[in-house]
Design a protein around this motif. Sequence first.
Motif, mmCIF file in Angstrom:
data_model
loop_
_atom_site.group_PDB
_atom_site.id
_atom_site.type_symbol
_atom_site.label_atom_id
_atom_site.label_comp_id
_atom_site.label_asym_id
_atom_site.label_seq_id
_atom_site.Cartn_x
_atom_site.Cartn_y
_atom_site.Cartn_z
ATOM 1 N N THR A 83 0.835 -1.205 0.000
ATOM 2 C CA THR A 83 0.000 0.000 0.000
ATOM 3 C C THR A 83 0.867 1.251 0.000
ATOM 4 O OG1 THR A 83 -1.730 -1.191 1.179
ATOM 5 C CG2 THR A 83 -1.835 1.204 1.254
ATOM 6 N N PHE A 84 1.923 1.250 0.813
ATOM 7 C CA PHE A 84 2.822 2.399 0.867
ATOM 8 C C PHE A 84 3.497 2.613 -0.497
ATOM 9 C CE2 PHE A 84 6.938 4.399 1.577
ATOM 10 C CZ PHE A 84 6.540 5.567 2.215
ATOM 11 N N ARG A 85 3.914 1.520 -1.152
ATOM 12 C CA ARG A 85 4.545 1.629 -2.476
ATOM 13 C C ARG A 85 3.619 2.332 -3.464
ATOM 14 N NH1 ARG A 85 9.117 -1.053 -3.387
ATOM 15 N NH2 ARG A 85 9.730 -2.550 -1.813
ATOM 16 N N GLU A 86 2.361 1.927 -3.472
ATOM 17 C CA GLU A 86 1.388 2.555 -4.371
ATOM 18 C C GLU A 86 1.195 4.023 -4.002
ATOM 19 O OE1 GLU A 86 -2.339 0.470 -4.568
ATOM 20 O OE2 GLU A 86 -1.312 -1.466 -4.576
ATOM 21 N N TYR A 87 1.053 4.283 -2.724
ATOM 22 C CA TYR A 87 0.787 5.637 -2.252
ATOM 23 C C TYR A 87 1.938 6.590 -2.558
ATOM 24 C CZ TYR A 87 -0.392 9.486 0.886
ATOM 25 O OH TYR A 87 -0.678 10.731 1.407
ATOM 26 N N ILE A 88 3.147 6.189 -2.244
ATOM 27 C CA ILE A 88 4.288 7.099 -2.358
ATOM 28 C C ILE A 88 4.601 7.404 -3.829
ATOM 29 C CG2 ILE A 88 6.220 5.449 -2.358
ATOM 30 C CD1 ILE A 88 5.934 8.730 -0.318
#
Length: 128
Positions: A83-88
């Motif tokens: 999720t963090f990868r997608e968000y950042i």
Amino acid sequence: MRTHVALVLGLTLLAPASGNAQDAAAGEKVFLQCRACHQVGPNAKNGVGPVLNGLFGRHSGSVAGFTYTDANKNSGLTWDEATFREYIKDPKAKIPGTKMVYPGLKDEKRVSDLIAYLHTFDNAPVPH
């Protein structure tokens, strides 16, 4: 002797490729651009953005004392690495309506390094 060679060979095969390994020290350098808004560490405080201690496993919009947008509070996200990868990469695409003003970090290696660095604060205090 054969056991020693087999052990060394086995460990070599199990070791991650250096090009793919996460590097927390390199991630600390990536985090320099995040520091304008976010803090980490034992004395971290909310600023323009929330404290990022204990990020992974936390629900989006849940750090006490930080004023989130409704979009962030109601996103239903729990921060994990994927999720963090997608968000950042593109915060406004992942959470439309977020107030995070950041164009995104697209380089996979730098994202991996940043994740490794943030994991060093998994057990650091988070405002309640």
